[in-house]
Design a protein around this motif. Structure first.
Motif, PDB file in Angstrom:
ATOM      1  N   UNK A  41       0.790  -1.232   0.000  1.00 23.36           N
ATOM      2  CA  UNK A  41       0.000   0.000   0.000  1.00 23.36           C
ATOM      3  C   UNK A  41       0.826   1.288   0.000  1.00 23.36           C
ATOM      4  N   UNK A  42       1.895   1.400   0.817  1.00 28.71           N
ATOM      5  CA  UNK A  42       2.661   2.652   0.770  1.00 28.71           C
ATOM      6  C   UNK A  42       3.269   2.930  -0.604  1.00 28.71           C
ATOM      7  N   UNK A  43       3.651   1.883  -1.321  1.00 25.23           N
ATOM      8  CA  UNK A  43       4.234   2.088  -2.649  1.00 25.23           C
ATOM      9  C   UNK A  43       3.158   2.449  -3.673  1.00 25.23           C
ATOM     10  N   UNK A  44       1.955   1.958  -3.465  1.00 24.24           N
ATOM     11  CA  UNK A  44       0.851   2.406  -4.312  1.00 24.24           C
ATOM     12  C   UNK A  44       0.588   3.889  -4.094  1.00 24.24           C
ATOM     13  N   UNK A  45       0.647   4.323  -2.845  1.00 27.84           N
ATOM     14  CA  UNK A  45       0.472   5.752  -2.539  1.00 27.84           C
ATOM     15  C   UNK A  45       1.551   6.581  -3.236  1.00 27.84           C
ATOM     16  N   UNK A  46       2.806   6.143  -3.150  1.00 33.53           N
ATOM     17  CA  UNK A  46       3.902   6.897  -3.770  1.00 33.53           C
ATOM     18  C   UNK A  46       3.777   6.938  -5.294  1.00 33.53           C
ATOM     19  N   UNK A  47       3.196   5.892  -5.874  1.00 37.54           N
ATOM     20  CA  UNK A  47       3.040   5.880  -7.332  1.00 37.54           C
ATOM     21  C   UNK A  47       2.018   6.905  -7.818  1.00 37.54           C
ATOM     22  N   UNK A  48       1.310   7.529  -6.893  1.00 34.81           N
ATOM     23  CA  UNK A  48       0.341   8.579  -7.234  1.00 34.81           C
ATOM     24  C   UNK A  48       1.012   9.943  -7.398  1.00 34.81           C
ATOM     25  N   UNK A  49       2.257  10.074  -6.951  1.00 33.19           N
ATOM     26  CA  UNK A  49       2.925  11.380  -6.938  1.00 33.19           C
ATOM     27  C   UNK A  49       3.075  12.021  -8.319  1.00 33.19           C
ATOM     28  N   UNK A  50       3.503  11.279  -9.373  1.00 33.54           N
ATOM     29  CA  UNK A  50       3.611  11.944 -10.685  1.00 33.54           C
ATOM     30  C   UNK A  50       2.285  12.544 -11.148  1.00 33.54           C
ATOM     31  N   UNK A  51       1.197  11.835 -10.915  1.00 34.81           N
ATOM     32  CA  UNK A  51      -0.122  12.315 -11.332  1.00 34.81           C
ATOM     33  C   UNK A  51      -0.532  13.547 -10.535  1.00 34.81           C
ATOM     34  N   UNK A  52      -0.202  13.556  -9.246  1.00 32.82           N
ATOM     35  CA  UNK A  52      -0.609  14.650  -8.369  1.00 32.82           C
ATOM     36  C   UNK A  52       0.247  15.893  -8.568  1.00 32.82           C
ATOM     37  N   UNK A  53       1.549  15.718  -8.757  1.00 30.01           N
ATOM     38  CA  UNK A  53       2.472  16.845  -8.705  1.00 30.01           C
ATOM     39  C   UNK A  53       2.783  17.478 -10.053  1.00 30.01           C
ATOM     40  N   UNK A  54       2.686  16.710 -11.132  1.00 32.45           N
ATOM     41  CA  UNK A  54       3.090  17.243 -12.430  1.00 32.45           C
ATOM     42  C   UNK A  54       1.901  17.838 -13.189  1.00 32.45           C
ATOM     43  N   UNK A  55       2.092  18.938 -13.878  1.00 31.09           N
ATOM     44  CA  UNK A  55       0.985  19.577 -14.603  1.00 31.09           C
ATOM     45  C   UNK A  55       0.316  18.651 -15.623  1.00 31.09           C
ATOM     46  N   UNK A  56       1.084  17.729 -16.186  1.00 29.33           N
ATOM     47  CA  UNK A  56       0.525  16.824 -17.201  1.00 29.33           C
ATOM     48  C   UNK A  56      -0.382  15.761 -16.603  1.00 29.33           C
ATOM     49  N   UNK A  57      -0.362  15.586 -15.255  1.00 30.39           N
ATOM     50  CA  UNK A  57      -1.153  14.543 -14.584  1.00 30.39           C
ATOM     51  C   UNK A  57      -0.828  13.158 -15.143  1.00 30.39           C
ATOM     52  N   UNK A  58       0.399  12.932 -15.495  1.00 25.32           N
ATOM     53  CA  UNK A  58       0.828  11.714 -16.148  1.00 25.32           C
ATOM     54  C   UNK A  58       0.658  10.503 -15.234  1.00 25.32           C
ATOM     55  N   UNK A  59       0.130   9.370 -15.742  1.00 24.88           N
ATOM     56  CA  UNK A  59       0.066   8.156 -14.924  1.00 24.88           C
ATOM     57  C   UNK A  59       1.466   7.673 -14.564  1.00 24.88           C
ATOM     58  N   UNK A  60       1.574   7.041 -13.414  1.00 19.08           N
ATOM     59  CA  UNK A  60       2.864   6.562 -12.926  1.00 19.08           C
ATOM     60  C   UNK A  60       3.577   5.690 -13.951  1.00 19.08           C
ATOM     61  N   UNK A  61       2.870   4.725 -14.564  1.00 15.71           N
ATOM     62  CA  UNK A  61       3.511   3.790 -15.489  1.00 15.71           C
ATOM     63  C   UNK A  61       4.127   4.515 -16.681  1.00 15.71           C
ATOM     64  N   UNK A  62       3.451   5.505 -17.177  1.00 13.99           N
ATOM     65  CA  UNK A  62       4.006   6.258 -18.315  1.00 13.99           C
ATOM     66  C   UNK A  62       5.175   7.140 -17.872  1.00 13.99           C
ATOM     67  N   UNK A  63       5.104   7.652 -16.662  1.00 16.05           N
ATOM     68  CA  UNK A  63       6.221   8.444 -16.149  1.00 16.05           C
ATOM     69  C   UNK A  63       7.489   7.585 -16.059  1.00 16.05           C
ATOM     70  N   UNK A  64       7.360   6.370 -15.541  1.00 14.41           N
ATOM     71  CA  UNK A  64       8.513   5.473 -15.427  1.00 14.41           C
ATOM     72  C   UNK A  64       9.033   5.079 -16.812  1.00 14.41           C
ATOM     73  N   UNK A  65       8.125   4.843 -17.739  1.00 16.71           N
ATOM     74  CA  UNK A  65       8.565   4.504 -19.085  1.00 16.71           C
ATOM     75  C   UNK A  65       9.384   5.638 -19.692  1.00 16.71           C
ATOM     76  N   UNK A  66       8.886   6.873 -19.561  1.00 12.57           N
ATOM     77  CA  UNK A  66       9.555   8.022 -20.181  1.00 12.57           C
ATOM     78  C   UNK A  66      10.860   8.397 -19.495  1.00 12.57           C
TER      79      UNK A  66
END
Length: 807
Positions: free
Chosen positions: A189-214
């Motif tokens: 669960x804590x790692x699921x919470x952390x995986x929400x950070x790219x979506x929350x913090x970045x203007x693009x609201x990018x999903x975590x999986x796409x952020x890691x890919x890029x």
């Protein structure tokens, strides 16, 4: 599986295949001797699957010796072999990618306010909350990474219908099993919470999986690594395998090989709920690249280009929580968990590693940073893969270090005949439950786990819901062998990554044996499904219990499955008052403050304290409250009021705890979800509030009162208020939206140092204005249209207000 739980070992069958290559003058680690060891290992364990391995070693001249190879069977139907390009789910080895993604966000200077390792989750995660108020307010990114926020696994809380915000809401009601920062408790669960950070913090609201890919996969050249099952199945994706019908009393390596369908097929390249905790698919070739990158402190091999800041990897390599305080073998050491990595030593050599497991797959990624050695092992034998993986890892490290090999196979391999403790037989004179089996059937709800419907499939139940009737009619087909007609049995559908159904089989009185089942296809028309799990021969430390009050069901307790970890006690309390599931009628709306589970959870943070400790606890906790940011610039009167409020809440928590222990009937009445006491209090509070032009909270309370009128009033008079069905639906949806909006505003307030009443101190005023303007500019830039932009500019909720206009 019971064997997995008892022995921590795991599955399959093999032979050898594929290629190996190397550079430099070092002798190969994957040689005839180690090839024979791996093949003999798989054959000796009668594994139906195989393994892929990668070994990397850095030379003194800066060159690398890279070896990758496959052994055994990748797919059961056609017998295709494992190669170095065969794809496997790597499970929790995904956590390091999640931790690094968090580190990249911390290194991102464009994010304002800046993110740090000590940033509190409550300031950046919308909807964040925990039962323990201290953990809720103080938990940081490092606490989440190192598994020390006080929560056990709570593995049954995942549903494929959930998204990350839904899971975060559930975590607000998940009972802790330890104090904040007291002990290491591994959880996804804590790692699921952390995986929400790219979506929350970045203007693009990018999903975590796409952020890691890029930002990780593509820059590092991990060409075959993906979160997407749809992409992976286009390549050579291994099948997870297990054994059906193993008789451990005769041959623990027997049974019929079966394929486990791939565990995570949803989300594509956008990922899903568990992508951050365990969603990556990869192969030995990419794992060899990954090991080199980690050994090079984030540099891409052959280019000296820094993709991952070395400071990020260094931080994640620090041991924070003691993961294993003891060891079973002299070659090993105690271990400490950092961020997606465990730090320990092997035969005197420093080790950084992590393992991973999903239904059907296992992985191990290990590196010796001071020796420049890395080893990865991927396996698709679910039953014994963990032990096979560890044996292979240690044997290859011994070979790479030039040490006399330890016989890890002999240490890990179970005997052919296992003398496991047999299950306690059901009593000859079985006592019935406190209420009828038909009354126990029906819907239950938990804020921490979601809905559950118990379907009585044995004996027949004519008044069952349509869903339960369909399940009962087809249970022998979809779950063959799961139901013994002579024993009253409930089945509940459960849409999760690991199981499809939960079975409750009556044992005695209010106690039921519980089993987690998977209905899996066979590709055989005459027998289309087989049942994975649910063996009843051996003792399993899990059971369910029903609680009743005045002859009516109150709640359902599921014990032994919350995953607190070794040495940590299970739930305390009496019967189902300590569980997450409360009885629920078809007309009962979900309430943030309803349910047996909520009452227990609300006081569980104090469940380890005795009354003799109250004074010490009060002094310690109140000193924390006095130092909190909320009171920093409050008046002496306000501080006194806050402290008094805290004292009252503390007394209330202890009152609930001791009432449960010494006056069970009173506790059951006061915690019952339809309790008149609680609903009367809620109606009274909302009705007496000053009218501010909004009556939504009062209306919601009235709706819940009308739907529970009889238990609220004791019957005898009709309810004087009636609501239209459509009006009820719209009101409850509006209430949910309002709560979400409130949570969003609260997060914004936290980010710009505004207190919950919408005010800030003179000292922090200029800083708050600056941060508010930054948020405003970001919102205006993200607006989809000029109209939206005008609305934001005119009604931005964080703007400073000229009070003279309202005086």
């Amino acid at each position: 599986m019971h064997l997995q739980a008892l022995l921590n070992l795991l599955p399959f069958y093999l032979i050898c295949t594929s290629t190996a290559f190397g550079q430099g003058g070092q002798k190969p680690v994957l040689n005839d001797v180690t090839d024979a060891y791996i093949n003999d290992l798989l054959k000796g364990w009668n594994s139906p699957g195989g393994v892929a391995v990668a070994v990397v070693r850095g030379g003194e001249d800066g060159t690398w010796n890279v070896e990758t190879k496959g052994y055994g069977v990748a797919t059961l139907a056609d017998g295709s072999r494992v190669t170095e390009t065969t794809l496997f789910a790597i499970g929790s080895n995904s956590k390091l990618f999640d931790a690094i993604a968090t580190g990249l966000l911390i290194s991102n200077e464009t994010i304002s306010p800046r993110l740090t390792w000590t940033t509190k989750l409550t300031s950046v995660i919308p909807g964040w909350g925990l039962i323990d108020p201290i953990a809720e307010k103080q938990a940081t990114i490092v606490d989440a990474l190192s598994h020390r926020i006080g929560l056990p696994r709570h593995g049954l809380s995942y549903r494929w219908s959930d998204d990350i915000p839904t899971l975060i809401k559930k975590m607000r009601y998940q009972r802790p099993s330890a104090e904040f920062r007291e002990v290491f408790q591994y959880s996804n669960n804590p790692y699921t919470v952390l995986s929400y950070l790219p979506t929350v913090l970045l203007p693009s609201k990018i999903p975590f999986a796409r952020y890691v890919k890029q930002h990780i996969f593509e820059p590092l050249g991990l060409a075959s690594t993906t979160f997407s099952y749809d992409i992976a199945k286009l390549g050579h994706l291994a099948e997870g395998m297990t054994r059906q019908g193993t008789n451990f009393s005769e041959n623990s390596f027997g049974g019929t090989p079966r394929v486990l369908p791939f565990w995570s097929t949803r989300g594509g390249e956008d990922g899903n709920l568990l992508s951050g905790a365990g969603g990556i698919i990869s192969n030995a070739v990419d794992m060899a690249i990954w090991l080199q990158i980690l050994l090079l402190d984030g540099q891409k091999p052959g280019t000296n280009q820094s993709i991952i800041p070395s400071a990020v990897l260094a931080k994640l390599s620090e041991g924070v929580s003691v993961a294993s305080p003891t060891t079973s073998f002299s070659e090993l050491s105690i271990s400490a968990y950092g961020g997606g990595q465990v730090r320990s030593s092997y035969r005197g050599h420093d080790v950084l590693e992590h393992d991973g497991g999903t239904p059907g797959f296992w992985s191990q990624v290990t590196r010796l940073p001071f020796d420049g050695i890395g080893v990865a092992v991927l396996c698709n034998d679910y039953d014994y893969g963990g032990a096979l993986m560890a044996s292979i890892k240690f044997r290859l490290i011994d070979e790479a270090l030039g040490l006399e090999p330890v016989d890890w196979d002999a240490r890990f391999k179970p005997p052919t005949v296992l003398n496991l403790p047999l299950a306690t037989p059901r009593p000859a004179n079985v006592a019935p439950p406190s209420t009828s089996f038909t009354d126990l059937a029906g819907k239950y709800y938990s804020n921490a786990y979601g809905p559950l419907e118990l379907c009585l499939v044995s004996p027949d139940f004519s008044a069952a819901s349509s869903t339960c009737k369909a399940l009962a009619a087809n249970v022998s087909t979809i779950l063959p062998g799961a139901v013994d007609p002579s024993i009253p049995t409930f089945i509940a559908a459960w849409d999760s990554p690991a199981i499809t159904h939960i079975r409750l089989r009556h044992f005695n009185g209010d106690h039921f044996n519980i089993s987690l089942l998977n209905s899996l296809p066979t590709n055989n028309i005459s027998e289309p499904y087989w049942t994975f799990g649910g063996e009843t021969l051996f003792e399993v430390p899990a059971y369910a219990e029903i609680s009743t009050s005045s002859g009516r069901k109150v709640g359902l307790s599921i014990n032994g499955l919350w995953g607190a970890g070794e040495g940590i006690n299970g739930p305390r309390g009496n019967t189902a008052n300590r569980n997450p599931f409360s009885a629920k009628s078809d007309k009962t709306h979900r309430s943030e403050n309803s349910g047996v589970g909520y009452n227990f959870e609300a006081r569980s943070v104090f469940s380890e304290f005795t009354l003799s400790e109250v004074k010490a606890i009060t002094v310690d906790r109140l000193s924390h409250v006095a130092k909190s940011s909320k009171l920093d610039d409050s008046s002496e009167t306000q501080q006194s009021r806050e402290k008094e409020l805290y004292r009252r809440r503390l007394v209330h928590h202890h009152y609930i705890k001791n009432t449960e222990e010494y006056n069970e009937f009173h506790h059951a009445v006061s915690s019952y979800p339809k309790s008149g006491l609680r609903r009367r209090r809620r109606l009274f509070c909302h009705a007496r509030d000053l009218w501010e032009g909004e009556t939504l909270a009062l209306k919601v309370a009235l709706i819940e009162a009308t739907e529970n009128w009889e238990p609220l009033t004791g019957g005898g008079s009709p309810c004087p208020v009636v609501f239209d069905t459509e009006d009820v639906r719209e009101t409850m949806e509006l209430d949910e939206e309002q709560r979400g909006a409130n949570e969003t505003i609260e997060v914004c307030w936290n980010m710009i140092s505004i207190r919950s009443e919408g005010q800030t101190s003179t000292e922090h005023y200029e800083e708050a204005i600056t941060r508010s303007k930054q948020l405003t500019e970001g919102a205006l830039a993200e607006a989809c249209s000029e109209n939206d932009r005008a609305e934001i500019a005119a009604h931005w909720p964080l703007d400073d207000m000229d009070e003279k206009e309202y005086m």
